[in-house]
Design a protein around this motif. Structure first.
Motif, PDB file in Angstrom:
ATOM      1  N   ILE A 271       0.842  -1.206   0.000  1.00 48.41           N
ATOM      2  CA  ILE A 271       0.000   0.000   0.000  1.00 48.41           C
ATOM      3  C   ILE A 271       0.874   1.252   0.000  1.00 48.41           C
ATOM      4  O   ILE A 271       0.680   2.170  -0.812  1.00 48.41           O
ATOM      5  CB  ILE A 271      -0.938   0.002   1.220  1.00 48.41           C
ATOM      6  N   ALA A 272       1.849   1.292   0.908  1.00 46.80           N
ATOM      7  CA  ALA A 272       2.727   2.464   0.996  1.00 46.80           C
ATOM      8  C   ALA A 272       3.569   2.600  -0.268  1.00 46.80           C
ATOM      9  O   ALA A 272       3.806   3.720  -0.755  1.00 46.80           O
ATOM     10  CB  ALA A 272       3.627   2.354   2.229  1.00 46.80           C
ATOM     11  N   PHE A 273       4.038   1.468  -0.812  1.00 46.60           N
ATOM     12  CA  PHE A 273       4.863   1.520  -2.028  1.00 46.60           C
ATOM     13  C   PHE A 273       4.073   2.114  -3.194  1.00 46.60           C
ATOM     14  O   PHE A 273       4.570   2.999  -3.914  1.00 46.60           O
ATOM     15  CB  PHE A 273       5.347   0.114  -2.385  1.00 46.60           C
ATOM     16  N   ILE A 274       2.843   1.657  -3.372  1.00 45.14           N
ATOM     17  CA  ILE A 274       2.011   2.168  -4.480  1.00 45.14           C
ATOM     18  C   ILE A 274       1.683   3.636  -4.270  1.00 45.14           C
ATOM     19  O   ILE A 274       1.717   4.441  -5.216  1.00 45.14           O
ATOM     20  CB  ILE A 274       0.728   1.331  -4.623  1.00 45.14           C
ATOM     21  N   LEU A 275       1.385   4.029  -3.024  1.00 44.11           N
ATOM     22  CA  LEU A 275       1.100   5.435  -2.741  1.00 44.11           C
ATOM     23  C   LEU A 275       2.310   6.311  -3.062  1.00 44.11           C
ATOM     24  O   LEU A 275       2.162   7.415  -3.595  1.00 44.11           O
ATOM     25  CB  LEU A 275       0.702   5.611  -1.275  1.00 44.11           C
ATOM     26  N   ALA A 276       3.507   5.822  -2.739  1.00 44.15           N
ATOM     27  CA  ALA A 276       4.724   6.590  -3.032  1.00 44.15           C
ATOM     28  C   ALA A 276       4.900   6.761  -4.539  1.00 44.15           C
ATOM     29  O   ALA A 276       5.231   7.856  -5.021  1.00 44.15           O
ATOM     30  CB  ALA A 276       5.940   5.885  -2.429  1.00 44.15           C
ATOM     31  N   VAL A 277       4.670   5.694  -5.312  1.00 42.53           N
ATOM     32  CA  VAL A 277       4.776   5.781  -6.771  1.00 42.53           C
ATOM     33  C   VAL A 277       3.737   6.751  -7.322  1.00 42.53           C
ATOM     34  O   VAL A 277       4.043   7.587  -8.187  1.00 42.53           O
ATOM     35  CB  VAL A 277       4.618   4.385  -7.410  1.00 42.53           C
ATOM     36  N   LEU A 278       2.513   6.669  -6.826  1.00 45.95           N
ATOM     37  CA  LEU A 278       1.450   7.556  -7.304  1.00 45.95           C
ATOM     38  C   LEU A 278       1.749   9.016  -6.958  1.00 45.95           C
ATOM     39  O   LEU A 278       1.479   9.925  -7.762  1.00 45.95           O
ATOM     40  CB  LEU A 278       0.105   7.133  -6.704  1.00 45.95           C
ATOM     41  N   ARG A 279       2.286   9.236  -5.750  1.00 42.95           N
ATOM     42  CA  ARG A 279       2.614  10.619  -5.352  1.00 42.95           C
ATOM     43  C   ARG A 279       3.714  11.181  -6.232  1.00 42.95           C
ATOM     44  O   ARG A 279       3.651  12.328  -6.677  1.00 42.95           O
ATOM     45  CB  ARG A 279       3.041  10.632  -3.877  1.00 42.95           C
TER      46      ARG A 279
END
Length: 322
Positions: free
Chosen positions: A273-281
């Protein structure tokens, strides 16, 4: 410095000898030493922190031996990268003198003579490979040698070849992420290589896309091939790379079915979840064409920094549970 740059720009075309005559010369050994250090790009050394990536992914950062060996690898990779910068600036000295910004580089400005830049760069490259063989292992020396050869080929020719230039820059970052594991004889996971490689391509392509957007209304480009890529193509590359990096990370996380070693939560899966959020940000800045300086995006955007810390904590728990 501004007056010197203006003077260089005002030289008539076809009169390089006059421009060369106006280049200030170093005033002594100290000035030469400072110029050599500046040519080695100290601000870029932070990239070499990636040498801890493979040992960190394997949870192998607890011992003094590991930390000491990684410090050695960091110094060796920094020396190898500095050798490339020195030789590159020597190769590009004449062209840099005609550039409004690059004319301030020590070699182009005459603070570091071209032969000295070549000599120091060559000595650094040779010393780095030899030291790696003695202090680490032959495979580490081979990887560092391959890095230097590849980067010099990029400086001379490959930076003019479409797509290959992106691959070379990406491979340089992947080598940084690999070398810590190679030096410590840690097996490199296929998911680690996929995620690291495509994550690097994501950031490289996003950087080029941002530069292309910024230069869209300008007369020239800062890179040899920048005008040969369309913004649509570079957008496609960074979007594709981001997707593959996320997929690789997810496959790694889902390789384990649930909690491990009595852990209360499936940290490995939750870290997705955190990894995908970081990529999206980060993609927000890439989409705006504002990712031209990745280190500034990562360090100055507070939400991205918080997401990164949360991911790091979750990833750390996942590694501890392995």
């Amino acid at each position: 410095m501004a007056e010197r740059s203006t003077a260089l720009l005002e030289q008539p075309e076809g009169r390089p000898e006059e421009a060369a005559a106006r280049i200030p010369r170093g005033r002594g050994p100290m000035a030469l030493a400072v110029g050599l250090v500046r040519t080695a790009r100290p601000r870029q050394w932070i990239k070499n922190v990636l040498v801890v990536a493979a040992p960190a992914a394997a949870g192998e950062l607890a011992s003094r031996h590991t930390v000491g060996q990684l410090a050695v690898v960091f110094i060796l990779f920094t020396a190898a990268a500095s050798a490339v910068y020195l030789i590159n600036d020597a190769l590009d000295a004449e062209a840099d003198r005609a550039h409004p910004v690059k004319c301030r580089r020590p070699v182009a400005a005459g603070e570091v003579p071209v032969p000295v830049a070549y000599a120091v760069g060559a000595l650094l490259a040779a010393a780095t490979s030899t030291a790696a063989a003695v202090l680490c292992n032959p495979l580490t020396a081979a990887l560092l040698t391959a890095y230097v050869v590849m980067q010099l080929a990029y400086c001379v020719r490959l930076k003019h070849v479409l797509v290959v230039d992106l691959a070379v820059v990406t491979t340089g970052f992947l080598m940084r992420a690999m070398i810590g594991g190679v030096a410590l004889s840690i097996p490199l996971s296929r998911w680690f290589l996929i995620t690291s490689g495509f994550g690097a391509l994501f950031m490289v392509a996003a950087k080029r896309y941002s530069e292309a957007v910024e230069m869209a209304d300008a007369d020239g480009a800062t890179r040899a091939l920048l005008t040969s890529y369309s913004t649509g193509y570079l957008r496609f590359v960074w979007q594709l790379a981001a997707g593959v990096a996320v997929l690789g990370y997810c496959l790694w996380a889902l390789e384990s079915g649930g909690t491990a070693n009595g852990s209360l939560l499936p940290w490995r899966q939750l870290s997705v979840i955190a990894f995908i959020l970081a990529v999206l940000r980060y993609a927000v800045f890439a989409d705006r064409g504002a990712a031209g300086a990745p280190e500034e995006v990562v360090l100055r955007d507070r939400p991205l920094a918080v997401i990164g810390l949360v991911w790091l904590a979750m990833y750390g728990m996942a590694v501890v549970d392995l």
